[in-house]
Design a protein around this motif. Structure first.
Motif, PDB file in Angstrom:
ATOM      1  N   GLY A  54       0.802  -1.210   0.000  1.00 21.58           N
ATOM      2  CA  GLY A  54       0.000   0.000   0.000  1.00 21.58           C
ATOM      3  C   GLY A  54       0.840   1.268   0.000  1.00 21.58           C
ATOM      4  O   GLY A  54       2.077   1.230   0.053  1.00 21.58           O
ATOM      5  N   LEU A  55       0.158   2.380  -0.058  1.00 19.85           N
ATOM      6  CA  LEU A  55       0.774   3.694  -0.127  1.00 19.85           C
ATOM      7  C   LEU A  55       1.674   3.946   1.080  1.00 19.85           C
ATOM      8  O   LEU A  55       2.842   4.328   0.938  1.00 19.85           O
ATOM      9  CB  LEU A  55      -0.352   4.734  -0.194  1.00 19.85           C
ATOM     10  CG  LEU A  55      -0.104   6.193  -0.540  1.00 19.85           C
ATOM     11  CD1 LEU A  55      -1.425   6.840  -0.900  1.00 19.85           C
ATOM     12  CD2 LEU A  55       0.562   6.951   0.590  1.00 19.85           C
ATOM     13  N   ASP A  56       1.124   3.741   2.286  1.00 21.88           N
ATOM     14  CA  ASP A  56       1.900   3.979   3.503  1.00 21.88           C
ATOM     15  C   ASP A  56       3.090   3.025   3.592  1.00 21.88           C
ATOM     16  O   ASP A  56       4.175   3.409   4.028  1.00 21.88           O
ATOM     17  CB  ASP A  56       1.021   3.800   4.743  1.00 21.88           C
ATOM     18  CG  ASP A  56      -0.021   4.894   4.884  1.00 21.88           C
ATOM     19  OD1 ASP A  56      -0.257   5.636   3.909  1.00 21.88           O
ATOM     20  OD2 ASP A  56      -0.624   5.006   5.964  1.00 21.88           O
ATOM     21  N   GLY A  96      -3.155   4.924   7.013  1.00 21.36           N
ATOM     22  CA  GLY A  96      -4.025   6.052   6.715  1.00 21.36           C
ATOM     23  C   GLY A  96      -4.576   6.659   7.993  1.00 21.36           C
ATOM     24  O   GLY A  96      -5.794   6.777   8.153  1.00 21.36           O
ATOM     25  N   ILE A  97      -3.710   7.070   8.917  1.00 20.00           N
ATOM     26  CA  ILE A  97      -4.125   7.554  10.236  1.00 20.00           C
ATOM     27  C   ILE A  97      -4.316   9.066  10.216  1.00 20.00           C
ATOM     28  O   ILE A  97      -3.414   9.814   9.839  1.00 20.00           O
ATOM     29  CB  ILE A  97      -3.089   7.170  11.306  1.00 20.00           C
ATOM     30  CG1 ILE A  97      -2.891   5.651  11.344  1.00 20.00           C
ATOM     31  CG2 ILE A  97      -3.509   7.681  12.673  1.00 20.00           C
ATOM     32  CD1 ILE A  97      -1.784   5.191  12.276  1.00 20.00           C
ATOM     33  N   ASP A 108       2.857  11.005  19.024  1.00 12.53           N
ATOM     34  CA  ASP A 108       3.446  12.013  18.143  1.00 12.53           C
ATOM     35  C   ASP A 108       3.202  11.627  16.690  1.00 12.53           C
ATOM     36  O   ASP A 108       3.154  10.435  16.356  1.00 12.53           O
ATOM     37  CB  ASP A 108       4.954  12.140  18.380  1.00 12.53           C
ATOM     38  CG  ASP A 108       5.281  12.807  19.704  1.00 12.53           C
ATOM     39  OD1 ASP A 108       4.409  13.527  20.236  1.00 12.53           O
ATOM     40  OD2 ASP A 108       6.405  12.611  20.215  1.00 12.53           O
ATOM     41  N   PHE A 109       3.070  12.637  15.834  1.00 13.25           N
ATOM     42  CA  PHE A 109       2.817  12.396  14.417  1.00 13.25           C
ATOM     43  C   PHE A 109       3.936  12.952  13.553  1.00 13.25           C
ATOM     44  O   PHE A 109       4.578  13.950  13.893  1.00 13.25           O
ATOM     45  CB  PHE A 109       1.497  13.037  13.982  1.00 13.25           C
ATOM     46  CG  PHE A 109       0.281  12.240  14.348  1.00 13.25           C
ATOM     47  CD1 PHE A 109      -0.162  11.204  13.545  1.00 13.25           C
ATOM     48  CD2 PHE A 109      -0.412  12.513  15.509  1.00 13.25           C
ATOM     49  CE1 PHE A 109      -1.270  10.456  13.885  1.00 13.25           C
ATOM     50  CE2 PHE A 109      -1.534  11.774  15.871  1.00 13.25           C
ATOM     51  CZ  PHE A 109      -1.959  10.746  15.055  1.00 13.25           C
ATOM     52  N   SER A 110       4.141  12.306  12.429  1.00 15.53           N
ATOM     53  CA  SER A 110       5.021  12.847  11.411  1.00 15.53           C
ATOM     54  C   SER A 110       4.378  14.078  10.794  1.00 15.53           C
ATOM     55  O   SER A 110       3.227  14.422  11.094  1.00 15.53           O
ATOM     56  CB  SER A 110       5.253  11.805  10.315  1.00 15.53           C
ATOM     57  OG  SER A 110       4.039  11.588   9.581  1.00 15.53           O
ATOM     58  N   PHE A 219       2.016   9.523   9.971  1.00 12.73           N
ATOM     59  CA  PHE A 219       2.523   8.315  10.611  1.00 12.73           C
ATOM     60  C   PHE A 219       2.565   8.562  12.114  1.00 12.73           C
ATOM     61  O   PHE A 219       3.014   9.621  12.556  1.00 12.73           O
ATOM     62  CB  PHE A 219       3.916   7.967  10.080  1.00 12.73           C
ATOM     63  CG  PHE A 219       3.911   7.432   8.675  1.00 12.73           C
ATOM     64  CD1 PHE A 219       4.276   6.115   8.426  1.00 12.73           C
ATOM     65  CD2 PHE A 219       3.549   8.226   7.596  1.00 12.73           C
ATOM     66  CE1 PHE A 219       4.281   5.602   7.130  1.00 12.73           C
ATOM     67  CE2 PHE A 219       3.541   7.730   6.298  1.00 12.73           C
ATOM     68  CZ  PHE A 219       3.902   6.413   6.066  1.00 12.73           C
ATOM     69  N   ALA A 220       2.100   7.600  12.904  1.00 12.33           N
ATOM     70  CA  ALA A 220       1.987   7.769  14.351  1.00 12.33           C
ATOM     71  C   ALA A 220       3.167   7.109  15.069  1.00 12.33           C
ATOM     72  O   ALA A 220       3.548   5.974  14.751  1.00 12.33           O
ATOM     73  CB  ALA A 220       0.680   7.169  14.851  1.00 12.33           C
ATOM     74  N   PHE A 221       3.732   7.827  16.060  1.00 16.64           N
ATOM     75  CA  PHE A 221       4.873   7.352  16.840  1.00 16.64           C
ATOM     76  C   PHE A 221       4.580   7.517  18.325  1.00 16.64           C
ATOM     77  O   PHE A 221       3.796   8.375  18.724  1.00 16.64           O
ATOM     78  CB  PHE A 221       6.127   8.158  16.491  1.00 16.64           C
ATOM     79  CG  PHE A 221       6.560   8.074  15.054  1.00 16.64           C
ATOM     80  CD1 PHE A 221       7.537   7.185  14.661  1.00 16.64           C
ATOM     81  CD2 PHE A 221       5.976   8.901  14.102  1.00 16.64           C
ATOM     82  CE1 PHE A 221       7.941   7.110  13.329  1.00 16.64           C
ATOM     83  CE2 PHE A 221       6.369   8.836  12.762  1.00 16.64           C
ATOM     84  CZ  PHE A 221       7.354   7.930  12.379  1.00 16.64           C
TER      85      PHE A 221
END
Length: 252
Positions: A54-56, A96-97, A108-110, A219-221
């Motif tokens: 997929g894309l991600d 897809g978040i 945290d997010f990108s 992206f979630a971290f």
């Protein structure tokens, strides 16, 4: 320079080579990244013939190739995927978040990598078209638990008397929600615009209402992740044109 000093200098140089990229905090560049996904979110993340793609996936696979990392992927339902990030069982999550304020408090997010819409879809033979949202209360809605739609309904719909969260039917993934839509158990299902674009090609569904300009994907971290900063650096290195080429590949 004495031999002992020379050896010490050489060892120090090697340590700097080993640190960086995926080697955050002194870890080596061969680091394995624990990845959490939900594989029912095409085109961002899905499984086909036993292969995650997929894309991600392409975006993060590019990062790992650039940094010499490898991915160890674990599949969850949507809520479990986000929980794995919050509990630090996963180093990153992607499927897809949506980047939302409540989520930013616990993870945290990108940088956002693409804009997205939120689509209420229904069966074509029902031909449900919402000109105004004040009729939404007449219909049953379902979606995957843990998605951003719950906060949206709480903050945007409930204060205006449009819809209540306790009216929603929740499911582990989009697949179960769409199965109930086809079985007549719910009238409409909330899907990301990217996901809806894929399922419209496979199922007899149509958009009943589309919310635009309110969602961006990231992206979630875990909180305080050093990996997030390096992934943001990679997105800058990749550049908007190459990133858009990956998006276009999967959005066709």
């Amino acid at each position: 320079m004495r031999r002992r000093d020379l050896l010490a200098t050489f060892a120090l140089a090697l340590s700097f080579i080993a640190v960086g990229g995926c080697g955050q905090g002194g870890e080596t560049a061969s680091k394995v990244i624990n990845v959490a996904v939900t594989p029912a979110s095409p085109p961002n993340l899905f499984e086909e013939n036993g292969k995650t793609q997929g894309l991600d996936y392409d975006l993060f696979d590019g990062y790992c190739k650039a940094r010499g990392c490898t991915m160890a992927i674990t599949a969850y339902d949507w809520q479990g995927m986000l929980g794995a990030v919050v509990s630090k069982k996963a180093d990153v999550a992607f499927s897809g978040i949506s980047i939302t304020e409540p989520r930013k408090k616990v993870m945290d997010f990108s940088k956002p990598y693409m804009d997205n819409s939120w689509n209420l879809v229904s069966l074509k033979n029902r031909n449900i078209k919402l000109a105004k949202l004040d009729t939404l209360k007449n219909y049953s809605i379902g979606y995957a638990r843990g998605t951003a739609y719950t906060d949206f309904i709480k903050t945007e719909f409930e204060p205006k008397g449009i819809y209540k969260v306790d009216q929603v039917k929740l499911y582990p993934t989009n697949n179960e929600a769409l199965a109930d839509l086809q079985n007549g158990q719910v009238d409409m299902v909330f899907l990301d615009g990217t996901v809806a674009s894929v399922y419209r090609k496979k199922l007899p569904i149509q958009d009943s209402y589309v919310f635009e300009g309110i969602d961006r994907l990231g992206f979630a971290f875990p909180k305080g992740s050093a990996l997030r900063a390096d992934f943001d650096k990679y997105l800058d290195e990749l550049g908007p044109e190459k990133r858009q080429a990956i998006i276009d590949k999967w959005m066709k």
